[in-house]
Write a protein that holds these residues in place. Structure first.
Motif, PDB file in Angstrom:
ATOM      1  N   ASP A  10       0.825  -1.213   0.000  1.00 17.40           N
ATOM      2  CA  ASP A  10       0.000   0.000   0.000  1.00 17.40           C
ATOM      3  C   ASP A  10       0.859   1.263   0.000  1.00 17.40           C
ATOM      4  N   VAL A  11       1.936   1.260   0.796  1.00 16.74           N
ATOM      5  CA  VAL A  11       2.776   2.449   0.964  1.00 16.74           C
ATOM      6  C   VAL A  11       4.240   2.029   0.984  1.00 16.74           C
ATOM      7  N   LEU A  12       5.085   2.800   0.291  1.00 20.43           N
ATOM      8  CA  LEU A  12       6.533   2.604   0.333  1.00 20.43           C
ATOM      9  C   LEU A  12       7.156   3.892   0.865  1.00 20.43           C
ATOM     10  N   LEU A  13       7.934   3.776   1.944  1.00 15.98           N
ATOM     11  CA  LEU A  13       8.552   4.928   2.580  1.00 15.98           C
ATOM     12  C   LEU A  13      10.068   4.868   2.380  1.00 15.98           C
ATOM     13  N   ILE A  14      10.645   5.944   1.858  1.00 15.18           N
ATOM     14  CA  ILE A  14      12.092   6.027   1.646  1.00 15.18           C
ATOM     15  C   ILE A  14      12.678   6.907   2.748  1.00 15.18           C
ATOM     16  N   SER A  15      13.581   6.337   3.552  1.00 10.47           N
ATOM     17  CA  SER A  15      14.113   7.060   4.711  1.00 10.47           C
ATOM     18  C   SER A  15      15.091   8.155   4.313  1.00 10.47           C
ATOM     19  N   HIS A  16      15.943   7.913   3.303  1.00  6.88           N
ATOM     20  CA  HIS A  16      16.871   8.956   2.832  1.00  6.88           C
ATOM     21  C   HIS A  16      17.399   8.571   1.453  1.00  6.88           C
ATOM     22  N   PHE A  17      18.227   9.439   0.863  1.00  2.00           N
ATOM     23  CA  PHE A  17      18.572   9.289  -0.549  1.00  2.00           C
ATOM     24  C   PHE A  17      19.775   8.405  -0.837  1.00  2.00           C
ATOM     25  N   HIS A  18      20.474   7.847   0.151  1.00  2.00           N
ATOM     26  CA  HIS A  18      21.643   7.017  -0.118  1.00  2.00           C
ATOM     27  C   HIS A  18      21.264   5.814  -0.981  1.00  2.00           C
TER      28      HIS A  18
ATOM     29  N   LYS B 142      13.604  14.007  -2.001  1.00  2.00           N
ATOM     30  CA  LYS B 142      13.153  13.983  -3.392  1.00  2.00           C
ATOM     31  C   LYS B 142      13.973  14.924  -4.263  1.00  2.00           C
ATOM     32  N   ALA B 143      14.364  16.070  -3.709  1.00  2.00           N
ATOM     33  CA  ALA B 143      15.142  17.035  -4.488  1.00  2.00           C
ATOM     34  C   ALA B 143      16.490  16.447  -4.909  1.00  2.00           C
ATOM     35  N   ILE B 144      17.097  15.635  -4.039  1.00  2.00           N
ATOM     36  CA  ILE B 144      18.414  15.059  -4.334  1.00  2.00           C
ATOM     37  C   ILE B 144      18.293  13.727  -5.069  1.00  2.00           C
ATOM     38  N   TYR B 145      17.202  13.013  -4.828  1.00  2.00           N
ATOM     39  CA  TYR B 145      16.985  11.682  -5.383  1.00  2.00           C
ATOM     40  C   TYR B 145      17.194  11.641  -6.899  1.00  2.00           C
ATOM     41  N   LYS B 146      16.600  12.594  -7.594  1.00  2.00           N
ATOM     42  CA  LYS B 146      16.660  12.587  -9.060  1.00  2.00           C
ATOM     43  C   LYS B 146      18.094  12.667  -9.555  1.00  2.00           C
ATOM     44  N   TRP B 147      18.902  13.599  -9.011  1.00  2.00           N
ATOM     45  CA  TRP B 147      20.275  13.771  -9.480  1.00  2.00           C
ATOM     46  C   TRP B 147      21.160  12.606  -9.056  1.00  2.00           C
ATOM     47  N   LEU B 148      20.968  12.125  -7.863  1.00  2.00           N
ATOM     48  CA  LEU B 148      21.804  11.044  -7.351  1.00  2.00           C
ATOM     49  C   LEU B 148      21.609   9.769  -8.164  1.00  2.00           C
ATOM     50  N   LEU B 149      20.351   9.427  -8.446  1.00  2.00           N
ATOM     51  CA  LEU B 149      20.101   8.205  -9.193  1.00  2.00           C
ATOM     52  C   LEU B 149      20.424   8.363 -10.675  1.00  2.00           C
ATOM     53  N   SER B 150      20.323   9.563 -11.181  1.00  2.00           N
ATOM     54  CA  SER B 150      20.744   9.799 -12.564  1.00  2.00           C
ATOM     55  C   SER B 150      22.238   9.540 -12.711  1.00  2.00           C
ATOM     56  N   ASP B 151      23.013   9.967 -11.718  1.00  2.00           N
ATOM     57  CA  ASP B 151      24.445   9.694 -11.710  1.00  2.00           C
ATOM     58  C   ASP B 151      24.703   8.200 -11.540  1.00  2.00           C
ATOM     59  N   PHE B 152      23.887   7.520 -10.734  1.00  2.00           N
ATOM     60  CA  PHE B 152      24.028   6.075 -10.527  1.00  2.00           C
ATOM     61  C   PHE B 152      23.820   5.325 -11.834  1.00  2.00           C
ATOM     62  N   VAL B 153      22.821   5.730 -12.620  1.00  2.00           N
ATOM     63  CA  VAL B 153      22.577   5.090 -13.915  1.00  2.00           C
ATOM     64  C   VAL B 153      23.759   5.314 -14.850  1.00  2.00           C
ATOM     65  N   ARG B 154      24.336   6.511 -14.796  1.00  2.00           N
ATOM     66  CA  ARG B 154      25.423   6.861 -15.710  1.00  2.00           C
ATOM     67  C   ARG B 154      26.715   6.099 -15.411  1.00  2.00           C
ATOM     68  N   VAL B 155      27.043   5.915 -14.142  1.00  2.00           N
ATOM     69  CA  VAL B 155      28.337   5.314 -13.790  1.00  2.00           C
ATOM     70  C   VAL B 155      28.239   3.819 -13.518  1.00  2.00           C
ATOM     71  N   SER B 156      27.010   3.242 -13.532  1.00  2.00           N
ATOM     72  CA  SER B 156      26.891   1.809 -13.269  1.00  2.00           C
ATOM     73  C   SER B 156      27.679   1.026 -14.309  1.00  2.00           C
ATOM     74  N   ASN B 157      28.584   0.206 -13.825  1.00  2.00           N
ATOM     75  CA  ASN B 157      29.487  -0.543 -14.701  1.00  2.00           C
ATOM     76  C   ASN B 157      28.908  -1.924 -14.989  1.00  2.00           C
ATOM     77  N   VAL B 158      27.785  -1.957 -15.731  1.00  2.00           N
ATOM     78  CA  VAL B 158      27.140  -3.218 -16.085  1.00  2.00           C
ATOM     79  C   VAL B 158      26.749  -3.180 -17.548  1.00  2.00           C
ATOM     80  N   GLY B 159      26.521  -4.366 -18.099  1.00  2.00           N
ATOM     81  CA  GLY B 159      26.089  -4.458 -19.478  1.00  2.00           C
ATOM     82  C   GLY B 159      24.629  -4.101 -19.626  1.00  2.00           C
TER      83      GLY B 159
END
Length: 719
Positions: free
Chosen positions: A72-80, A107-124
């Motif tokens: 029903d609900v998903l709670l995110i404690s912080h952006f790490h 939420k303000a940091i989430y978008k930039w942090l995960l965008s960087d995560f997608v960019r640097v992820s070293n996977v196929g």
């Protein structure tokens, strides 16, 4: 004297009263935090991270072990990343359909942090968790929540409190059907330069879900850590070396920047030595820190206010001695410097590239300031191996100095135990900790609560459900006009019981709109049936079932019958009846019975008998040519079957005495005299059935054709 052994009777637990907690990640490990709470048909999911030691699908929590469509609900404690990085996967790649909440800074940091995560992820491409478009799609669905404000979602109450870990980090106080749960996430009780410490909620929870990252280990006092950090950096610079501080792009990095900015300000001899913050992500997100000053502690707010009062307009997160480095291509690697670079675990990215470049030089220093997860390069190099392996597979000599200073904003063992005692929950669930650290903390807590059977400590593994029974009484509150006057003893309170989620209220029907938003309406149901029998048969069969049937005329002067003051029967057309009633459970049952009778009248054996008997202005068979003896013989058989020894015969009938109530029956006129109405009605009903059954079925010869014609006319009228 014999003694009987006492027996313990175990009362079975209602499955609906059992709260189930399951780790999909962070159970006896650090990383991929994800926890599930199920109670009273509600499901809450806490965090959705990845494991920093793994890549691709292997880094995910065990989502395949749970049906995410029930959340029903998903709670995110912080952006790490270990708490939020798999959120786009959950929202876009699974059957999850719930609502997602986090604080505004997260939420303000989430978008930039995960965008960087997608960019640097070293996977196929086959192992990529999600793409940028999935991140953007998930971002639009996230809802924000303020500290100390309460949101109710399908009966689940959620209130966030300051956690002190990073900007925007929240502890969530959750209430489901009266059971209160505190989820700490990662939290800190140590005062630092910019964050509020973790708060003790005003309410006492039943369950506390807390991190155990450092187990029972103790942190060095903050002043000592800062002095040691600046001393190590200063020593490295004096010998011409470079100081590398691997950090998460956001979080503790900002605290370290504040420390270094202050130290450089107080040491003019270092002004020529540059401090770099190597992260394009940090440059984008620094504006978030400059914006959310109001969510930080008094120290930062005071500095900001003093700057405004002096007319400087200076924000504490606008630095004079620190430069933002977008990429290593723009870095001139000459001379001493201090470099804060992400990621903090040295798995890849800028921090790993600089480590491989600087590790052979003994003048350089590596200062590990955060928590290091098993399986990462940061954890491995703390053992000071003689060489390390580069990402390209080359063996590199490790000569640089390696030091560990824990600036990770997690509670240590002492702080964690003090906070647990202050919260006072009866059930303590340990998560987010390596098995050994978590085990030591559990042992300490069990020693502290030894002899207190009310407090239980758990450390469940991943995918091992923990079941906690909670019995609760259902209480309904009286509100509205019913609550204005307390009911007197013995007086039954009558009202409407309204249940919304897990709360129940009793109120008057006229208060429904004001107090519950509900409105009442009356549903009148109608049904028409074909009916070819006469009115006399209709009334006869209804009376056999319901007793008295009231006959009236409607507005158009048509015959109308009322059954039990509930169901109205009208003769609307030839061979057609209309049945009308107000819809509710009781009335619907009566209407169903009426319909069953009407549909069976024409085929009923009693109807066949009645319609084959001569009748003039009465549906009872004539007894003109039947002797009293024969009538008595036939009818008394029915009366004896009903009343037995209470019946005594007379010359013209019989007497019936039941409980001092006497009734006299005249079989010539079929009249019953009795002062007790229930007994009189009962005898009358038996007589009607008896006469209709035992009277001769053939028409009497002396009945004239005129009588037959009258019966025919009467039948036509009743139709």
């Amino acid at each position: 004297m014999s003694k009987r052994k006492a027996e313990t009777v175990e009362i079975p637990v209602d499955p609906s009263d059992v709260l189930e907690f399951t780790n999909l990640g962070a159970g006896n490990e650090v990383g991929r935090s994800c926890h599930i709470i199920q109670f009273k048909g509600k499901t809450v999911m806490l965090d959705a991270g990845v494991h920093p030691a793994y890549t691709g699908l292997a880094a995910l929590p065990f989502y395949d072990e749970f049906d995410l469509s029930t959340v029903d609900v998903l709670l995110i404690s912080h952006f790490h990343l270990d708490h939020a990085a798999s959120l786009p996967y959950v929202m876009q790649k699974t059957n999850f359909r719930g609502r997602v909440f986090m604080t505004h800074p997260t939420k303000a940091i989430y978008k930039w942090l995960l965008s960087d995560f997608v960019r640097v992820s070293n996977v196929g491409p086959d192992d990529q968790l999600y793409e940028e478009k999935d991140l953007l799609a998930s971002y639009e669905k996230i809802e924000t929540i303020d500290y100390h404000s309460t949101v109710i979602v399908d009966g689940i109450k959620i209130t966030p409190y300051h956690a002190g870990h990073v900007l925007g980090a929240a502890m969530f106080f959750i209430e489901i059907a009266g059971v209160k749960i505190l989820f700490t996430g990662d939290y800190s009780r140590e005062e630092d330069r910019h964050l509020n410490v973790a708060e003790v909620p005003p309410e006492k929870p039943d369950i506390m879900i807390t991190e155990s990252t450092y187990g029972t280990a103790a942190h060095q006092p903050r002043e000592e850590k800062e002095n040691r950090l600046t001393h190590l950096i200063h020593s490295t610079l004096r010998r011409g070396g470079r100081a590398l501080l691997p950090v998460f792009a956001l979080g503790r990095a900002q605290e370290l920047l504040l420390i270094l900015e202050e130290y450089w300000t107080n040491h003019p001899e270092l002004h020529s030595v540059p401090i770099y913050y190597a992260s394009s992500l940090a440059r984008k997100c620094m504006a978030v820190y400059q914006t959310y000053i109001n969510m930080m502690n008094d120290n930062i707010r005071r500095k900001f206010r003093e700057g405004q009062e002096k007319g400087e307009g200076r924000n504490p997160f606008i630095f004079k001695h620190i430069q933002s480095l977008r990429s290593l291509e723009r870095f001139e690697d000459v001379g001493p410097c201090v470099m804060l670079a992400s990621p903090g675990m040295l798995q890849n990215g800028v921090s790993r590239e600089l480590l491989e470049r600087w590790c052979p030089d003994p003048r350089n220093s590596l200062l590990v300031t955060g928590y290091s997860v098993e399986g990462t390069m940061a954890k491995h190099i703390l053992n000071e191996p003689p060489e390390i392996q580069s990402l390209s597979g080359q063996a590199l000599p490790r000569r640089m100095q390696v030091e560990e200073l824990s600036f990770a904003a997690h509670v240590d063992g002492r702080q964690n135990q003090e906070f647990i005692h202050a919260i006072g929950a009866r059930h303590i669930i340990l998560v987010h900790g390596e098995q050994n650290n978590m085990g030591r903390l559990k042992s300490n807590l069990m020693s502290h609560y030894k002899g207190n059977d009310q407090v239980k400590i758990y450390n469940p593994r991943n995918c091992e459900p923990l079941q906690l029974p909670f019995r609760s009484d259902k209480i309904a509150k009286t509100i509205g006009s019913l609550a204005t006057k307390p009911p007197a003893n013995g007086v039954i309170l009558s009202g409407v019981l309204v249940q919304k989620d897990f709360g129940m209220s009793v109120m008057a029907a006229e208060d429904l709109r004001e107090f519950s938003g509900l409105v009442t309406s009356i549903v009148v149901e109608k049904q028409r049936v074909r009916f070819g029998a006469g009115v006399s048969l209709l009334v006869f069969h209804l009376e056999q079932m319901f007793g008295a049937v009231r006959k009236e005329l409607d507005e158009e002067k048509r015959p109308m019958f009322k059954v039990m003051d509930t169901v109205t029967i009208r003769c609307v057309e030839e061979y057609e009846l209309e049945i009308e009633w107000v819809g509710n459970v009781m009335n619907d049952s009566i209407a169903d019975a009426v319909l069953a009778i009407l549909l069976g009248v024409e085929s009923s054996p009693a109807s066949v008998k009645l319609t084959n008997q001569s009748c003039s202005h009465s549906h009872y068979p004539s007894h003109a040519n039947v002797t009293p003896a024969l009538r008595l013989e036939r009818v008394l058989m029915f009366l004896e079957a009903q009343f037995g020894e209470w019946l005594t015969s007379t010359d013209v009938g019989c007497n019936i005495v039941v409980d001092d109530h006497k009734a006299s029956v005249n079989l010539e006129t079929l009249e019953v005299e009795c002062g007790f109405e229930p007994l009189r009605s009962r005898i009358k009903a038996v007589l009607e059935r008896a006469v209709g059954t035992v009277a001769p079925f053939a028409r009497f010869e002396e009945e004239s054709d005129r009588d037959d014609e009258e019966v025919k006319e009467e039948d036509e009228d009743t139709r």
